[in-house]
Design a protein around this motif. Structure first.
Motif, PDB file in Angstrom:
ATOM      1  N   LEU A 134      -1.949  10.364  10.732  1.00 58.66           N
ATOM      2  CA  LEU A 134      -0.768   9.286  10.149  1.00 58.66           C
ATOM      3  C   LEU A 134      -1.054   8.085  10.786  1.00 58.66           C
ATOM      4  N   ARG A 135      -1.069   7.939  12.040  1.00 54.62           N
ATOM      5  CA  ARG A 135      -1.239   6.493  12.622  1.00 54.62           C
ATOM      6  C   ARG A 135      -2.305   5.947  12.091  1.00 54.62           C
ATOM      7  N   GLU A 136      -3.499   6.349  11.924  1.00 57.85           N
ATOM      8  CA  GLU A 136      -5.030   6.009  11.416  1.00 57.85           C
ATOM      9  C   GLU A 136      -4.742   5.375   9.959  1.00 57.85           C
ATOM     10  N   THR A 137      -3.990   6.404   8.971  1.00 63.76           N
ATOM     11  CA  THR A 137      -3.964   6.058   7.746  1.00 63.76           C
ATOM     12  C   THR A 137      -2.943   4.917   7.414  1.00 63.76           C
ATOM     13  N   VAL A 138      -1.940   4.677   8.426  1.00 63.70           N
ATOM     14  CA  VAL A 138      -0.939   3.532   8.293  1.00 63.70           C
ATOM     15  C   VAL A 138      -1.775   2.350   8.636  1.00 63.70           C
ATOM     16  N   ALA A 139      -2.556   2.504   9.544  1.00 62.55           N
ATOM     17  CA  ALA A 139      -3.169   1.255  10.228  1.00 62.55           C
ATOM     18  C   ALA A 139      -4.149   0.788   9.021  1.00 62.55           C
ATOM     19  N   ASP A 147      -4.225   6.994   0.873  1.00 59.75           N
ATOM     20  CA  ASP A 147      -4.769   8.312   1.092  1.00 59.75           C
ATOM     21  C   ASP A 147      -3.616   9.259   0.535  1.00 59.75           C
ATOM     22  N   TYR A 148      -4.019  10.639   0.495  1.00 62.44           N
ATOM     23  CA  TYR A 148      -3.205  11.657  -0.105  1.00 62.44           C
ATOM     24  C   TYR A 148      -3.252  12.653   1.245  1.00 62.44           C
ATOM     25  N   LEU A 149      -2.092  12.878   1.908  1.00 67.51           N
ATOM     26  CA  LEU A 149      -2.052  13.562   3.219  1.00 67.51           C
ATOM     27  C   LEU A 149      -1.256  14.641   3.055  1.00 67.51           C
ATOM     28  N   VAL A 150      -1.652  15.983   3.489  1.00 67.74           N
ATOM     29  CA  VAL A 150      -1.101  17.257   3.203  1.00 67.74           C
ATOM     30  C   VAL A 150      -0.465  17.414   4.603  1.00 67.74           C
ATOM     31  N   LYS A 151       1.052  17.960   4.310  1.00 68.66           N
ATOM     32  CA  LYS A 151       1.817  18.132   5.479  1.00 68.66           C
ATOM     33  C   LYS A 151       1.368  19.869   5.913  1.00 68.66           C
ATOM     34  N   PRO A 152       1.473  19.925   7.205  1.00 69.42           N
ATOM     35  CA  PRO A 152       1.796  19.018   8.486  1.00 69.42           C
ATOM     36  C   PRO A 152       0.758  18.113   8.670  1.00 69.42           C
ATOM     37  N   VAL A 153       0.855  16.696   8.758  1.00 71.78           N
ATOM     38  CA  VAL A 153      -0.250  15.977   9.136  1.00 71.78           C
ATOM     39  C   VAL A 153      -0.351  15.624  10.728  1.00 71.78           C
ATOM     40  N   GLU A 154      -1.336  15.544  11.261  1.00 67.86           N
ATOM     41  CA  GLU A 154      -1.414  15.271  12.713  1.00 67.86           C
ATOM     42  C   GLU A 154      -0.896  13.759  12.965  1.00 67.86           C
ATOM     43  N   GLY A 155      -0.306  13.686  13.980  1.00 64.29           N
ATOM     44  CA  GLY A 155       0.267  12.213  14.430  1.00 64.29           C
ATOM     45  C   GLY A 155      -0.828  11.092  14.224  1.00 64.29           C
ATOM     46  N   GLU A 156      -2.182  11.590  15.015  1.00 66.30           N
ATOM     47  CA  GLU A 156      -3.229  10.463  15.002  1.00 66.30           C
ATOM     48  C   GLU A 156      -3.597  10.121  13.532  1.00 66.30           C
ATOM     49  N   PRO A 196       0.877  -1.214  -0.044  1.00 65.92           N
ATOM     50  CA  PRO A 196      -0.020   0.031  -0.019  1.00 65.92           C
ATOM     51  C   PRO A 196       0.871   1.313   0.071  1.00 65.92           C
ATOM     52  N   LEU A 197       0.299   2.266  -0.701  1.00 66.42           N
ATOM     53  CA  LEU A 197       1.100   3.468  -0.857  1.00 66.42           C
ATOM     54  C   LEU A 197       0.296   4.809  -0.337  1.00 66.42           C
ATOM     55  N   ILE A 198       1.122   5.447   0.562  1.00 69.23           N
ATOM     56  CA  ILE A 198       0.103   6.657   1.064  1.00 69.23           C
ATOM     57  C   ILE A 198       1.271   8.040   0.644  1.00 69.23           C
ATOM     58  N   VAL A 199       0.500   8.890   0.022  1.00 68.76           N
ATOM     59  CA  VAL A 199       1.242  10.252  -0.332  1.00 68.76           C
ATOM     60  C   VAL A 199       1.196  11.217   0.926  1.00 68.76           C
TER      61      VAL A 199
END
Length: 144
Positions: free
Chosen positions: A128-133, A117-126, A94-97
């Motif tokens: 990021l963890r949810e997306t990785v999970a 998912d396509y996340l924009v910096k700065p991303v909240e830690g929570e 799986p890939l996350i941007v």
């Protein structure tokens, strides 16, 4: 479904999985690495797409990589090219941007190509963890 565990590089302690973070900004890689390590993940880093491709193809990494988090704008091989490479050669990873440049057209295109998912910096830690999970869940489902 149990959690993925790997003792590779971590002695006998289990991890939640291995993640490759690809970003040309060292500070971003550090924050992402620390956030994910606290959540129990093992994190590899690469400063551009070229280094990421070298990393994913070296040693046993290709067999044990669970998620790739990739920036878009980087020198040498950019994120779009690196993601295309990963999708071709490692379709089950799986890939996350994670980018500092929000672009609706780019986000739509990437999500259509199967990016988690396509996340924009700065991303909240929570977040990021949810997306990785969620990416880890997709990887587990792909193996069924």
């Amino acid at each position: 479904m149990g959690e993925f565990t790997s003792g590779f590089f971590m002695g006998d302690s289990a991890t939640n999985g291995r993640i490759l973070v690809v970003d040309d900004e060292a500070d971003i890689r550090k924050v992402v690495r620390m956030t994910l390590q606290k959540a129990g993940y093992e994190v590899l880093e690469a400063e551009n797409g070229e280094k990421a491709i070298e990393t994913i193809n070296s040693g046993e990494n290709r067999l044990l990589l669970d998620v790739v988090i990739c920036d878009i704008r980087m020198p040498k091989i950019n994120g779009v090219e690196a993601i295309a490479y990963f999708r071709n050669h490692y379709p089950r990873v799986p890939l996350i941007v994670l980018t500092g440049f929000p672009d609706t057209d780019m986000a739509t295109s990437m999500l259509r190509q199967g990016v988690v998912d396509y996340l924009v910096k700065p991303v909240e830690g929570e977040k990021l963890r949810e997306t990785v999970a969620r990416a880890m869940e997709q990887r587990e489902l792909a193996h069924l």
